[in-house]
Structure formats: structure tokens, C-alpha cells
Design an enzyme around this catalytic site. Structure first.
Site, PDB file in Angstrom:
ATOM      1  N   HIS A 207       0.799  -1.169   0.046  1.00 29.02           N
ATOM      2  CA  HIS A 207      -0.117  -0.124  -0.031  1.00 29.02           C
ATOM      3  C   HIS A 207       1.039   1.440   0.147  1.00 29.02           C
ATOM      4  O   HIS A 207       0.105   2.280  -0.008  1.00 29.02           O
ATOM      5  CB  HIS A 207      -0.922   0.083   1.262  1.00 29.02           C
TER       6      HIS A 207
HETATM    7  C1  UD1 Z   1      -1.105   5.804   5.571  1.00 28.84           C
HETATM    8  C2  UD1 Z   1       0.433   6.228   6.400  1.00 28.84           C
HETATM    9  C3  UD1 Z   1       1.069   5.186   6.151  1.00 28.84           C
HETATM   10  C4  UD1 Z   1       0.872   3.797   6.605  1.00 28.84           C
HETATM   11  C5  UD1 Z   1      -0.636   3.603   6.311  1.00 28.84           C
HETATM   12  C6  UD1 Z   1      -1.118   2.485   7.347  1.00 28.84           C
HETATM   13  C7  UD1 Z   1       0.710   8.778   5.878  1.00 28.84           C
HETATM   14  C8  UD1 Z   1       1.419   9.636   5.051  1.00 28.84           C
HETATM   15  N1  UD1 Z   1       0.665   7.418   5.530  1.00 28.84           N
HETATM   16  O1  UD1 Z   1      -1.011   5.578   4.299  1.00 28.84           O
HETATM   17  O2  UD1 Z   1       2.553   5.308   6.696  1.00 28.84           O
HETATM   18  O3  UD1 Z   1       1.739   2.888   6.494  1.00 28.84           O
HETATM   19  O4  UD1 Z   1      -1.717   4.634   6.567  1.00 28.84           O
HETATM   20  O5  UD1 Z   1      -2.105   1.835   6.627  1.00 28.84           O
HETATM   21  O6  UD1 Z   1      -0.051   9.230   6.754  1.00 28.84           O
HETATM   22  N2  UD1 Z   1      -8.677   5.325   2.297  1.00 28.84           N
HETATM   23  C9  UD1 Z   1      -9.958   4.817   2.143  1.00 28.84           C
HETATM   24  N3  UD1 Z   1     -10.580   4.221   3.191  1.00 28.84           N
HETATM   25  C10 UD1 Z   1      -9.883   4.012   4.522  1.00 28.84           C
HETATM   26  C11 UD1 Z   1      -8.570   4.872   4.438  1.00 28.84           C
HETATM   27  C12 UD1 Z   1      -7.883   5.212   3.265  1.00 28.84           C
HETATM   28  O7  UD1 Z   1     -10.432   4.618   0.951  1.00 28.84           O
HETATM   29  O8  UD1 Z   1     -10.418   3.743   5.417  1.00 28.84           O
HETATM   30  C13 UD1 Z   1      -8.214   5.993   1.089  1.00 28.84           C
HETATM   31  C14 UD1 Z   1      -7.979   7.404   1.226  1.00 28.84           C
HETATM   32  O9  UD1 Z   1      -9.235   8.176   1.047  1.00 28.84           O
HETATM   33  C15 UD1 Z   1      -6.891   7.706   0.456  1.00 28.84           C
HETATM   34  C16 UD1 Z   1      -5.943   6.334   0.348  1.00 28.84           C
HETATM   35  O10 UD1 Z   1      -6.700   5.533   0.815  1.00 28.84           O
HETATM   36  O11 UD1 Z   1      -7.363   8.107  -0.960  1.00 28.84           O
HETATM   37  C17 UD1 Z   1      -4.680   6.555   1.021  1.00 28.84           C
HETATM   38  O12 UD1 Z   1      -5.046   6.644   2.307  1.00 28.84           O
HETATM   39  P1  UD1 Z   1      -3.934   7.732   3.346  1.00 28.84           P
HETATM   40  O13 UD1 Z   1      -4.601   7.575   4.800  1.00 28.84           O
HETATM   41  O14 UD1 Z   1      -3.795   8.977   2.778  1.00 28.84           O
HETATM   42  O15 UD1 Z   1      -2.731   6.848   3.351  1.00 28.84           O
HETATM   43  P2  UD1 Z   1      -2.374   5.343   3.481  1.00 28.84           P
HETATM   44  O16 UD1 Z   1      -1.937   4.881   2.194  1.00 28.84           O
HETATM   45  O17 UD1 Z   1      -3.513   4.582   4.279  1.00 28.84           O
HETATM   46  N1  UDP Z   2      -3.170  -5.679   8.985  1.00 26.71           N
HETATM   47  C1  UDP Z   2      -4.395  -5.701   9.523  1.00 26.71           C
HETATM   48  N2  UDP Z   2      -5.122  -6.158   8.219  1.00 26.71           N
HETATM   49  C2  UDP Z   2      -4.569  -6.207   6.959  1.00 26.71           C
HETATM   50  C3  UDP Z   2      -3.404  -5.797   6.580  1.00 26.71           C
HETATM   51  C4  UDP Z   2      -2.667  -5.557   7.677  1.00 26.71           C
HETATM   52  O1  UDP Z   2      -4.962  -5.900  10.662  1.00 26.71           O
HETATM   53  O2  UDP Z   2      -5.710  -6.546   5.966  1.00 26.71           O
HETATM   54  C5  UDP Z   2      -2.377  -5.225  10.179  1.00 26.71           C
HETATM   55  C6  UDP Z   2      -1.205  -5.976  10.415  1.00 26.71           C
HETATM   56  O3  UDP Z   2      -1.058  -7.191  10.717  1.00 26.71           O
HETATM   57  C7  UDP Z   2      -0.111  -4.969  11.105  1.00 26.71           C
HETATM   58  C8  UDP Z   2      -0.901  -3.661  10.683  1.00 26.71           C
HETATM   59  O4  UDP Z   2      -1.929  -3.864  10.018  1.00 26.71           O
HETATM   60  O5  UDP Z   2      -0.481  -5.263  12.428  1.00 26.71           O
HETATM   61  C9  UDP Z   2       0.327  -2.992   9.622  1.00 26.71           C
HETATM   62  O6  UDP Z   2      -0.271  -2.000   9.336  1.00 26.71           O
HETATM   63  P1  UDP Z   2      -0.082  -1.337   7.857  1.00 26.71           P
HETATM   64  O7  UDP Z   2       0.394  -2.361   6.972  1.00 26.71           O
HETATM   65  O8  UDP Z   2      -1.513  -0.715   7.390  1.00 26.71           O
HETATM   66  O9  UDP Z   2       0.857   0.041   8.252  1.00 26.71           O
HETATM   67  P2  UDP Z   2       2.406   0.167   8.225  1.00 26.71           P
HETATM   68  O10 UDP Z   2       2.757  -0.800   9.347  1.00 26.71           O
HETATM   69  O11 UDP Z   2       3.012  -0.008   6.962  1.00 26.71           O
HETATM   70  O12 UDP Z   2       2.518   1.461   8.831  1.00 26.71           O
END
Ligand code: UD1
Ligand code: UDP
Length: 361
Positions: A207
Site C-alpha cells: 500500500h
Molecule cells: C497511511 C500512512 C502510512 C501507513 C498507512 C497504514 C501517511 C502519510 N501514510 O497510508 O504511513 O503505512 O496509513 O495503513 O500518513 N482510504 C480509504 N479508506 C480508508 C483509508 C484510506 O478509502 O479507510 C483511501 C483514502 O481516501 C486515500 C487513500 O486510501 O485516498 C490513502 O489513504 P491515506 O490515509 O492517505 O494513506 P495510507 O496509504 O493509508
Molecule cells: N493488518 C491488518 N489487516 C490487513 C493488513 C494489515 O490488520 O488487512 C495489520 C498488520 O497485521 C499490522 C498492521 O496492520 O499489524 C500494519 O499496518 P499497515 O500495513 O497498514 O501500516 P504500516 O505498518 O506500514 O504503517
């Protein structure tokens, strides 16, 4: 002691799950959810499964550019902080929610405690690196998950504020990873169907902004997984849903199971039972290490150097050949090597908060 905790993204809910209950034994915690993650399976499901106290504030801020999201969060968090007047702000990790809260508190002269401080990728095009560095430099108390975090602080002149507490993700993993049985996991596929886990499978998550800007990287990752000797379960982050579906339909990747994000109990069950793991997630890399499952990380930089030993976690380019090559390297496990602490990080985090911020009369 009154603590305002700000969370917003999936990995922060997991860390707060193990810390919040301990804070609340003797202190007041106000929990703020920025709204950064908002789908049921990215947010509420974690609060329900992990029994996280309901947020006192949900700011409902998500999406947009980095600046838009961070700026909107700062405005709303500032209001909460001015109203609540806490002894300190507690933040986790490296998301935009972390940075927004830290900047808002710093300008109000509210002391900040940052959990997962000192983690560095040394890559300034990585948005999380900017968030980590800025947050650390405005924080009062820097709680490192590993020794490498403390070492980074020394290099940046921050060592005096640092305390090594271990990794609350390890606490959570130990507490929750034996609850869900493999046969009870039900995947919700992106096509709306449900299915159980295959007997043997690889676990994929992908992601990061670095791997999701265009089709090229995900196509290479799918090409690698398609060639493997067992199906891949890919829990698809909402960011990648449309692309993943489109590529699978177009190229018939029938060895890849695309499913909606799973809850934490399912995710750690998948980690424990996977043949191998391919990911770009900081959390999943560590969980693979905790479980002793071989991991290949598709990033250009190391996030957790402690995991990168004896082939246990290897970086790969988003190239099918490189991913396959790294997956084939055999890992060696030294069971005495435990760089993420003893599973009692949450207690150490709360003790560090008390030592620094408790007003003693
Ligand atoms: C964010 C964090 C990243 C972390 C990740 C965990 C930042 C810069 N990045 O990235 O470090 O690894 O969370 O998962 O803060 N979206 C949905 N539904 C949701 C959440 C997000 O549709 O429940 C969509 C948002 O609208 C957006 C895209 O996903 O368009 C990205 O979401 P965003 O929160 O900006 O960044 P992540 O990729 O989730
Ligand atoms: N995770 C989860 N469901 C999923 C994918 C990941 O519960 O479908 C959990 C995973 O086991 C870990 C955490 O989410 O505990 C990691 O989060 P994510 O990868 O979103 O963010 P990051 O660690 O890269 O910031």
C-alpha cells in the site's frame, strides 16, 4: 496525569490497544481519532476486536494531498488541545496524523511523547520519513522500539530525550496472535464472495505511496506471486483496490486471492500461518519476524534493520525476478535474538510518561 492520545491509521489503533488500558488504570486519557482511516475494516473493526476505548473526538479528516490532510488535522487538533489542556500529547509512528498532532501541540507548548521514535529510512522522498524526523525534533520524550532508534537519536543530537521501551506491536502480537484459528478465518473477496484460507498460502500486503503510483510495480509483484507454488492472499488496502482488481481481470492472475482488508486477529493469524510474506508494510515486516516467517520487503530502504539478519527479511525491487530470488533465499533463525523487547513495552511507555510528566505534589 492527563494525556491526549491522537491516532488515525490502522497501525496506530493496534499500538493504542495495548497502551490505552494501562494509561487508564491511574490516569485520564482523551482519545482523538483524526479519521485518516475510516472504512469499517480499516478502523472500527480494530476498536471492536481489540476493545480499544471509543474515541472522545472523531475529527473526520481523511484524503486529499499530504498538506491538505495535515493542515486540516492541525486546525482541529489544536482546538481539542486548547480545550483539554493535557499534561502531554501521546503519538505513535509516522503518519500524517502523527505529524499534525505533534506540530499543533508543539506550538501550544504542550510536551509531546513520540512512540516509535528514532526509526529512520534515510530517504527523504519517503513521506513517513519527513513525518518521523519532524515529530522527533519537536517531541520532549522519544520512546524507541529498538536500539537502532536510540542510535539515530544520538546522531541527530536527540539522545538525551530518548528511552528504549521495546515495540508495542510485539506486545500486541503476543497478546492477540493465538486467538483466531486458521480454519475460522473467512476472507471477503473483492468480488463480494467469501472463502476460507487455502491450506498453504503466501500473505501479501502492498500500500505504500512508493509502490502505488502507477500500474508497473503492482504488475511486477503480481507476476512474481502468480509463479509461486501456492496461492497468495492479498489483503488489498483501499488505496490499491481499483488497480488490483483491474490488473487481475486483465491478466488473469488466478493464483492471487484479492480480499478486503482483514481485521487484526485475522491478519496475525495469516502471518503465523503463511508460507512466506511479501509486503511493504512496516508493521507486517516486524510481525513476520516475530512469527519466524520469511519476509520480502518491496521498498528501496530499510525501515527495521533489526529484521534484516540471516535472510529473515530482505529488500526486493518491484521486479518479479528479484522478488522470486529473494523469496528463495533460506532464512536462519536465532531464537535468542529478540531486538524488539520483552513484550512489556506498553508498561514501559506508561512508566516513561509518568516519570516525565506526572505532576507530583
Ligand atoms: C497511511 C500512512 C502510512 C501507513 C498507512 C497504514 C501517511 C502519510 N501514510 O497510508 O504511513 O503505512 O496509513 O495503513 O500518513 N482510504 C480509504 N479508506 C480508508 C483509508 C484510506 O478509502 O479507510 C483511501 C483514502 O481516501 C486515500 C487513500 O486510501 O485516498 C490513502 O489513504 P491515506 O490515509 O492517505 O494513506 P495510507 O496509504 O493509508
Ligand atoms: N493488518 C491488518 N489487516 C490487513 C493488513 C494489515 O490488520 O488487512 C495489520 C498488520 O497485521 C499490522 C498492521 O496492520 O499489524 C500494519 O499496518 P499497515 O500495513 O497498514 O501500516 P504500516 O505498518 O506500514 O504503517
Amino acid at each position: 496525569m492527563k494525556v491526549v492520545t491522537v491516532v488515525g491509521a490502522r497501525p496506530q489503533f493496534i499500538k493504542a490497544a495495548v497502551v490505552s488500558h494501562i494509561i487508564r488504570k491511574e490516569h485520564t486519557e482523551i482519545l482523538v481519532h483524526t479519521g485518516q482511516h475510516y472504512d469499517y475494516n480499516m478502523s472500527e473493526q480494530f476498536f471492536n476486536e481489540l476493545n480499544i476505548p471509543a474515541p472522545d473526538y472523531n475529527l473526520g479528516i481523511s484524503g486529499g494531498s499530504h498538506a491538505q490532510m495535515t493542515a486540516k488535522m492541525m486546525v482541529s487538533i489544536e482546538e481539542v488541545l486548547m480545550k483539554e489542556e493535557p499534561d502531554c500529547l501521546l503519538v505513535y509512528g509516522d503518519t500524517n496524523s502523527t505529524l499534525a498532532a505533534a506540530l499543533a501541540a508543539a506550538k501550544l507548548h504542550i510536551p509531546i511523547c513520540h512512540v516509535e521514535a528514532g526509526a529512520r529510512t534515510h530517504c527523504m522522498t519517503n513521506p513517513e520519513e519527513i513525518n518521523r524526523i519532524c515529530t522527533d525534533h519537536v517531541s520532549t520524550l522519544l520512546l524507541a522500539s529498538t536500539q537502532s532508534g536510540i542510535d539515530s537519536m544520538s546522531k541527530e543530537g536527540l539522545a538525551e530525550r530518548g528511552v528504549l521501551v521495546g515495540d508495542p506491536m510485539y506486545d500486541a502480537f503476543l497478546e492477540y496472535s493465538k486467538i483466531r484459528k486458521k480454519e475460522d478465518v473467512e476472507l471477503l473477496l473483492l468480488n463480494g464472495e467469501k472463502r476460507s484460507l487455502p491450506a498453504v498460502f503466501y500473505y501479501l500486503t502492498c500500500h505504500r505511496e512508493e509502490n502505488t503510483n502507477d500500474d508497473k510495480d503492482l504488475l511486477e509483484i503480481f507476476n512474481a506471486m502468480q509463479q509461486l507454488d501456492a496461492p497468495t492472499v492479498y489483503s488489498v488496502h483501499p488505496r490499491n483496490k481499483a488497480r488490483a482488481k483491474r490488473l487481475q481481470e486483465r491478466y488473469n492472475f488466478n493464483n492471487i486471492i484479492l480480499c478486503e482488508p482483514v481485521g487484526y486477529l485475522d491478519s496475525v493469524c495469516l502471518v503465523n500461518n503463511a508460507k512466506k510474506i511479501v509486503t511493504d508494510s512496516g508493521g507486517l515486516q516486524r510481525e513476520a519476524f516475530f512469527a519466524g516467517i520469511k519476509c520480502v520487503t518491496i521498498l528501496d530502504f530499510v525501515v527495521w534493520p533489526e529484521t534484516m539478519v540471516d535472510n529473515r527479511n530482505e529488500l526486493a525491487k518491484p521486479k518479479a525476478s528479484d522478488i522470486i530470488e529473494k523469496l528463495n533465499n533460506k532464512q536462519k533463525i536465532d531464537s535468542a535474538y529478540k531486538p524488539f523487547g520483552d513484550g512489556h513495552s506498553a508498561e514501559k511507555i506508561v512508566s516513561a510518561l509518568e516519570n516525565r510528566f506526572l505532576r507530583r505534589v
